[in-house]
Design a protein around this motif. Structure first.
Motif, PDB file in Angstrom:
ATOM      1  N   ASP A 173       0.830  -1.200   0.000  1.00  0.00           N
ATOM      2  CA  ASP A 173       0.000   0.000   0.000  1.00  0.00           C
ATOM      3  C   ASP A 173       0.871   1.259   0.000  1.00  0.00           C
ATOM      4  O   ASP A 173       2.091   1.194   0.210  1.00  0.00           O
ATOM      5  CB  ASP A 173      -0.953   0.009   1.199  1.00  0.00           C
ATOM      6  N   PHE A 174       0.238   2.392  -0.245  1.00  0.00           N
ATOM      7  CA  PHE A 174       0.934   3.671  -0.404  1.00  0.00           C
ATOM      8  C   PHE A 174       1.808   4.002   0.801  1.00  0.00           C
ATOM      9  O   PHE A 174       2.972   4.370   0.661  1.00  0.00           O
ATOM     10  CB  PHE A 174      -0.105   4.776  -0.630  1.00  0.00           C
ATOM     11  N   LEU A 175       1.254   3.882   2.007  1.00  0.00           N
ATOM     12  CA  LEU A 175       2.003   4.258   3.208  1.00  0.00           C
ATOM     13  C   LEU A 175       3.198   3.348   3.446  1.00  0.00           C
ATOM     14  O   LEU A 175       4.266   3.813   3.859  1.00  0.00           O
ATOM     15  CB  LEU A 175       1.095   4.251   4.428  1.00  0.00           C
ATOM     16  N   THR A 176       3.051   2.048   3.186  1.00  0.00           N
ATOM     17  CA  THR A 176       4.186   1.142   3.327  1.00  0.00           C
ATOM     18  C   THR A 176       5.298   1.532   2.378  1.00  0.00           C
ATOM     19  O   THR A 176       6.481   1.575   2.755  1.00  0.00           O
ATOM     20  CB  THR A 176       3.755  -0.312   3.057  1.00  0.00           C
ATOM     21  N   ALA A 177       4.943   1.849   1.132  1.00  0.00           N
ATOM     22  CA  ALA A 177       5.945   2.247   0.143  1.00  0.00           C
ATOM     23  C   ALA A 177       6.639   3.539   0.540  1.00  0.00           C
ATOM     24  O   ALA A 177       7.865   3.663   0.410  1.00  0.00           O
ATOM     25  CB  ALA A 177       5.279   2.404  -1.225  1.00  0.00           C
ATOM     26  N   ILE A 178       5.865   4.498   1.036  1.00  0.00           N
ATOM     27  CA  ILE A 178       6.457   5.790   1.372  1.00  0.00           C
ATOM     28  C   ILE A 178       7.352   5.686   2.608  1.00  0.00           C
ATOM     29  O   ILE A 178       8.384   6.351   2.712  1.00  0.00           O
ATOM     30  CB  ILE A 178       5.357   6.860   1.550  1.00  0.00           C
ATOM     31  N   LYS A 179       6.980   4.815   3.550  1.00  0.00           N
ATOM     32  CA  LYS A 179       7.836   4.592   4.720  1.00  0.00           C
ATOM     33  C   LYS A 179       9.121   3.877   4.324  1.00  0.00           C
ATOM     34  O   LYS A 179      10.198   4.209   4.819  1.00  0.00           O
ATOM     35  CB  LYS A 179       7.079   3.782   5.773  1.00  0.00           C
ATOM     36  N   ASN A 180       9.007   2.912   3.434  1.00  0.00           N
ATOM     37  CA  ASN A 180      10.194   2.206   2.964  1.00  0.00           C
ATOM     38  C   ASN A 180      11.173   3.141   2.282  1.00  0.00           C
ATOM     39  O   ASN A 180      12.392   2.953   2.359  1.00  0.00           O
ATOM     40  CB  ASN A 180       9.801   1.089   1.989  1.00  0.00           C
ATOM     41  N   ARG A 181      10.636   4.167   1.624  1.00  0.00           N
ATOM     42  CA  ARG A 181      11.500   5.047   0.839  1.00  0.00           C
ATOM     43  C   ARG A 181      11.989   6.268   1.596  1.00  0.00           C
ATOM     44  O   ARG A 181      13.122   6.709   1.394  1.00  0.00           O
ATOM     45  CB  ARG A 181      10.743   5.499  -0.406  1.00  0.00           C
ATOM     46  N   TYR A 182      11.162   6.796   2.479  1.00  0.00           N
ATOM     47  CA  TYR A 182      11.479   8.098   3.059  1.00  0.00           C
ATOM     48  C   TYR A 182      11.773   8.101   4.554  1.00  0.00           C
ATOM     49  O   TYR A 182      12.317   9.077   5.061  1.00  0.00           O
ATOM     50  CB  TYR A 182      10.346   9.087   2.779  1.00  0.00           C
ATOM     51  N   VAL A 183      11.414   7.063   5.279  1.00  0.00           N
ATOM     52  CA  VAL A 183      11.765   7.031   6.699  1.00  0.00           C
ATOM     53  C   VAL A 183      13.211   6.581   6.811  1.00  0.00           C
ATOM     54  O   VAL A 183      13.567   5.496   6.367  1.00  0.00           O
ATOM     55  CB  VAL A 183      10.845   6.070   7.484  1.00  0.00           C
ATOM     56  N   LEU A 184      14.031   7.450   7.389  1.00  0.00           N
ATOM     57  CA  LEU A 184      15.466   7.206   7.435  1.00  0.00           C
ATOM     58  C   LEU A 184      15.786   6.027   8.342  1.00  0.00           C
ATOM     59  O   LEU A 184      15.387   5.982   9.495  1.00  0.00           O
ATOM     60  CB  LEU A 184      16.198   8.456   7.925  1.00  0.00           C
ATOM     61  N   GLU A 185      16.531   5.070   7.782  1.00  0.00           N
ATOM     62  CA  GLU A 185      16.927   3.913   8.563  1.00  0.00           C
ATOM     63  C   GLU A 185      18.445   3.825   8.730  1.00  0.00           C
ATOM     64  O   GLU A 185      18.950   2.958   9.422  1.00  0.00           O
ATOM     65  CB  GLU A 185      16.443   2.624   7.867  1.00  0.00           C
ATOM     66  N   ASP A 186      19.186   4.736   8.040  1.00  0.00           N
ATOM     67  CA  ASP A 186      20.631   4.612   8.046  1.00  0.00           C
ATOM     68  C   ASP A 186      21.319   5.507   9.065  1.00  0.00           C
ATOM     69  O   ASP A 186      22.539   5.574   9.123  1.00  0.00           O
ATOM     70  CB  ASP A 186      21.185   4.920   6.649  1.00  0.00           C
ATOM     71  N   GLU A 187      20.533   6.231   9.863  1.00  0.00           N
ATOM     72  CA  GLU A 187      21.137   7.048  10.897  1.00  0.00           C
ATOM     73  C   GLU A 187      21.546   6.177  12.069  1.00  0.00           C
ATOM     74  O   GLU A 187      20.942   5.134  12.330  1.00  0.00           O
ATOM     75  CB  GLU A 187      20.136   8.107  11.375  1.00  0.00           C
TER      76      GLU A 187
ATOM     77  N   SER B 235      11.308   7.059  18.461  1.00  0.00           N
ATOM     78  CA  SER B 235      11.473   6.671  17.059  1.00  0.00           C
ATOM     79  C   SER B 235      10.165   6.794  16.294  1.00  0.00           C
ATOM     80  O   SER B 235      10.147   7.164  15.116  1.00  0.00           O
ATOM     81  CB  SER B 235      12.001   5.237  16.968  1.00  0.00           C
ATOM     82  N   VAL B 236       9.037   6.482  16.945  1.00  0.00           N
ATOM     83  CA  VAL B 236       7.730   6.622  16.300  1.00  0.00           C
ATOM     84  C   VAL B 236       7.447   8.075  15.973  1.00  0.00           C
ATOM     85  O   VAL B 236       7.004   8.422  14.867  1.00  0.00           O
ATOM     86  CB  VAL B 236       6.618   6.049  17.197  1.00  0.00           C
ATOM     87  N   ILE B 237       7.700   8.967  16.933  1.00  0.00           N
ATOM     88  CA  ILE B 237       7.484  10.407  16.726  1.00  0.00           C
ATOM     89  C   ILE B 237       8.383  10.924  15.612  1.00  0.00           C
ATOM     90  O   ILE B 237       7.971  11.742  14.781  1.00  0.00           O
ATOM     91  CB  ILE B 237       7.748  11.171  18.034  1.00  0.00           C
ATOM     92  N   LYS B 238       9.620  10.424  15.549  1.00  0.00           N
ATOM     93  CA  LYS B 238      10.554  10.852  14.511  1.00  0.00           C
ATOM     94  C   LYS B 238      10.062  10.449  13.124  1.00  0.00           C
ATOM     95  O   LYS B 238      10.115  11.235  12.172  1.00  0.00           O
ATOM     96  CB  LYS B 238      11.931  10.239  14.777  1.00  0.00           C
TER      97      LYS B 238
END
Length: 239
Positions: free
Chosen positions: A80-94, A118-121
């Motif tokens: 779904d849209f939100l899963t895709a956008i989280k996969n792409r834009y929520v930073l995981e490399d910090e 982390s949720v708030i971020k």
């Protein structure tokens, strides 16, 4: 890949090893045991037949070599849209900070929580997005009702080209949640539109010219949308 099939599998857009197709059949294909999906490939050179096997027609294709039978576990139905956008834009490399324990009061009881920061971020990252590209991210729909409007209220431009949206209703569900949406890119898609079958059309429509055209198309655009890109699309007739 999917272990269980969606209830509305016929007509769904899918991806297999980087190639896109539309599901035309679901069932048994004797004499081989087990379930099969019959798909019509966007690229007819990818297939092997026209939907027939040993004299039995299981589904129909527009091209004599556009069809294939595939095991369901080889098929990607997308996200779904939100899963895709989280996969792409929520930073995981910090660098991950040590999660701190917090105490919140629910009713009259204190509850220990870990990971609130982390949720708030994540929520903050998504709410700031204005220009979004989800090209070729296997987006298949909006997801939970109201989820996009809550998580990403400020999006103004979306590139949804080359995804797995199967119908204009799915486009509507996404666009109607984005009150600031101005530009929607659906290049290289295959969208179900009853009554039309157009291949490789080239259209760049403003909202003013769009309203003069097909009423079915008109329903997918919220009143804020300024530009809709429909370049190199395949409009599919519903069988």
């Amino acid at each position: 890949m999917n272990s269980t099939l969606p209830s509305d599998v016929i007509g769904r857009r899918v991806e297999v090893n980087g190639e896109h197709a539309t599901v035309r059949f679901s069932g048994i294909v004797p004499p081989v045991a087990g379930p099969w999906l019959g798909v019509e490939w966007d690229n007819p050179e990818r297939g092997k037949h026209d939907g027939s096997h040993e004299g039995t027609v299981y589904f129909k294709c527009r091209h004599p070599t556009a069809g294939s039978f595939i095991r369901p576990n080889k098929v990607n139905f997308g996200v779904d849209f939100l899963t895709a956008i989280k996969n792409r834009y929520v930073l995981e490399d910090e660098p991950k900070e040590e999660e701190t324990e917090q105490i919140v009061i629910i009713g009259n009881k204190p509850v220990e929580t870990i990971g609130f920061d982390s949720v708030i971020k994540q929520q903050s990252q998504l709410s700031k997005l204005q220009d979004v590209s989800l090209r070729n991210c296997a987006v298949n729909g909006a997801g939970d009702q109201g989820g996009i409007a809550k998580a990403c209220p400020n999006i103004r431009s979306i590139d949804l080209s080359k995804n797995l949206l199967s119908s204009w209703e799915e486009v509507i569900d996404i666009a109607n949640q984005l009150k600031h949406l101005e530009v929607l890119n659906l290049r290289c898609s295959a969208v179900l539109l009853a009554g039309l079958s157009l291949r490789n059309c080239t259209l760049s429509l403003t909202i003013s010219s769009f309203r003069k055209g097909n009423q079915g198309l008109h329903q997918c655009i919220c009143h804020h949308l300024a530009i809709l890109f429909l370049v190199q699309n395949t409009y599919l007739l519903k069988y």
